[in-house]
Design an enzyme around this catalytic site. Sequence first.
Site, PDB file in Angstrom:
ATOM      1  N   PRO A  94     -60.427 -36.537 -48.883  1.00 24.18           N
ATOM      2  CA  PRO A  94     -61.907 -36.084 -49.256  1.00 24.18           C
ATOM      3  C   PRO A  94     -62.338 -34.762 -48.799  1.00 24.18           C
ATOM      4  O   PRO A  94     -62.173 -34.736 -47.536  1.00 24.18           O
ATOM      5  CB  PRO A  94     -62.699 -37.156 -49.162  1.00 24.18           C
ATOM      6  CG  PRO A  94     -62.254 -37.940 -47.987  1.00 24.18           C
ATOM      7  CD  PRO A  94     -60.571 -37.755 -48.019  1.00 24.18           C
ATOM      8  N   MET A  95     -62.535 -33.657 -49.664  1.00 25.89           N
ATOM      9  CA  MET A  95     -62.943 -32.376 -48.888  1.00 25.89           C
ATOM     10  C   MET A  95     -64.197 -31.831 -49.884  1.00 25.89           C
ATOM     11  O   MET A  95     -64.070 -31.714 -51.202  1.00 25.89           O
ATOM     12  CB  MET A  95     -61.929 -31.429 -48.817  1.00 25.89           C
ATOM     13  CG  MET A  95     -60.760 -31.870 -47.974  1.00 25.89           C
ATOM     14  SD  MET A  95     -59.422 -30.447 -48.063  1.00 25.89           S
ATOM     15  CE  MET A  95     -58.645 -31.066 -49.616  1.00 25.89           C
ATOM     16  N   ALA A  96     -65.463 -31.902 -49.225  1.00 23.02           N
ATOM     17  CA  ALA A  96     -66.492 -31.251 -49.851  1.00 23.02           C
ATOM     18  C   ALA A  96     -66.210 -29.963 -50.329  1.00 23.02           C
ATOM     19  O   ALA A  96     -65.718 -29.298 -49.716  1.00 23.02           O
ATOM     20  CB  ALA A  96     -67.592 -31.305 -49.070  1.00 23.02           C
ATOM     21  N   GLN A 110     -66.048 -41.868 -52.024  1.00 24.26           N
ATOM     22  CA  GLN A 110     -66.433 -41.969 -50.531  1.00 24.26           C
ATOM     23  C   GLN A 110     -67.799 -41.569 -50.546  1.00 24.26           C
ATOM     24  O   GLN A 110     -68.477 -40.790 -50.907  1.00 24.26           O
ATOM     25  CB  GLN A 110     -65.775 -40.652 -49.610  1.00 24.26           C
ATOM     26  CG  GLN A 110     -66.190 -41.070 -48.104  1.00 24.26           C
ATOM     27  CD  GLN A 110     -65.421 -39.792 -47.363  1.00 24.26           C
ATOM     28  OE1 GLN A 110     -65.847 -38.515 -47.540  1.00 24.26           O
ATOM     29  NE2 GLN A 110     -64.308 -40.112 -46.561  1.00 24.26           N
ATOM     30  N   CYS A 126     -66.971 -36.749 -40.725  1.00 21.36           N
ATOM     31  CA  CYS A 126     -67.190 -35.695 -41.106  1.00 21.36           C
ATOM     32  C   CYS A 126     -67.753 -34.795 -39.786  1.00 21.36           C
ATOM     33  O   CYS A 126     -68.868 -35.503 -39.408  1.00 21.36           O
ATOM     34  CB  CYS A 126     -68.497 -35.374 -42.325  1.00 21.36           C
ATOM     35  SG  CYS A 126     -68.925 -34.031 -42.704  1.00 21.36           S
ATOM     36  N   ASN A 180     -53.727 -38.520 -40.566  1.00 23.87           N
ATOM     37  CA  ASN A 180     -54.320 -37.320 -41.084  1.00 23.87           C
ATOM     38  C   ASN A 180     -54.413 -36.188 -39.940  1.00 23.87           C
ATOM     39  O   ASN A 180     -54.798 -36.638 -38.587  1.00 23.87           O
ATOM     40  CB  ASN A 180     -55.936 -37.840 -41.544  1.00 23.87           C
ATOM     41  CG  ASN A 180     -56.454 -36.562 -42.345  1.00 23.87           C
ATOM     42  OD1 ASN A 180     -57.676 -36.388 -42.057  1.00 23.87           O
ATOM     43  ND2 ASN A 180     -55.747 -35.534 -42.768  1.00 23.87           N
ATOM     44  N   GLY A 181     -54.069 -35.148 -40.180  1.00 26.05           N
ATOM     45  CA  GLY A 181     -54.133 -33.877 -39.365  1.00 26.05           C
ATOM     46  C   GLY A 181     -52.746 -33.190 -39.083  1.00 26.05           C
ATOM     47  O   GLY A 181     -51.757 -34.012 -38.744  1.00 26.05           O
TER      48      GLY A 181
END
Length: 359
Positions: free
Chosen positions: A56-58, A110, A140, A240-241
């Site tokens: 998920p990325m705003a 999310q 976040c 993740n990363g």
Amino acid sequence: MNNVLKDEYFTWVSAAGKGRQGEGKGSERLAEYMTDVSRKLRIGNVVLDNRLILAPMAGVTDLPFRLLCREQGAGLVCMEMVSAKAIFFHNKNTENLMEIDPEEQPAALQLFGSDPDIISEMAKRIEEKPFSILDINMGCPVPKVVNNGEGSALMKNPKLVEEIITKTVKAIKKPVTIKIRKGFCDDLVNAVEIAKIAEGCGAAAVAVHGRTREQYYSGKADWDIIARVKASVSIPVIGNGDVTDGPSAKAMLEQTGCDGLMVGRAARGNPWIFQEILHYLENGQKDFKPSATEVRDTILRHAKMALRVKGEYTAVREMRKHIGWYTAGYPNSAALRRDINTMETFGELEKAVKTILWE
């Protein structure tokens, strides 16, 4: 997993947690098992086609972009984070954020917030929407979120984390997951503790970003913390990363033993990354790149979908950043990015993309 592989798995993860790869045939068999991309991932009662997940990325993972990533092989797509308080107050823009297309399913919705009652009650309110998994954002790093005690700030308060997860799991029938970071700062690295709490409260999976909040997205992601979380819980762990291509995806699977891979920033302007990773894990193919024509056509298709969903004014302006990501490194891309910032209509955008970049 059969008993033999299970025994090998724990031996292998123990070695990985010490910064070493396991040795011998058992390790080789386990490496093959862990990198088998065809192996499905189960999160609660949801079974994914594969283990690749769009993070998920705003401002990025809106409906048009999720559809493109799903088409390119993402086993699960995650929506932009949604404020539980905004749902409570019936915010119109929030309703638009929660729009889901049948073609993108399964999708994870999310929520972010810090009030256990509001998060759980809003989760129950929206449960009839066609998302498959409810994720709670605990990672976040953005100041306006953290300063409200939300996002990664929650990792400083394990008791609050426990209350949020417990109430939300009891409130809905759909699987509840969490996304966390390595910790809040170098002095508070507690991903293992939070993951154990999540498992004890009934969470169906945990995604771990191998950076602290203080790091934001700088430096190198610590994959060792992902391996440690994996060794400490029995629910699925999603790494993740720094997963940026096929080789890095395989390396994370081998070094951490994680059950799934979450791709974030590397997918911006590159929905093909999911196909790239799939191809690499299946046959070692490294050079999976779209043609210039495919990039051009995808930009225009992306823009047309955004136009239908958001209208011309918003769509053209939001496509500016996407075009910058899509075209990085192409001849004349700088000129295109310069010109696109002054464009206000889809016609202008289409003409520029068709002529400036590819001439």
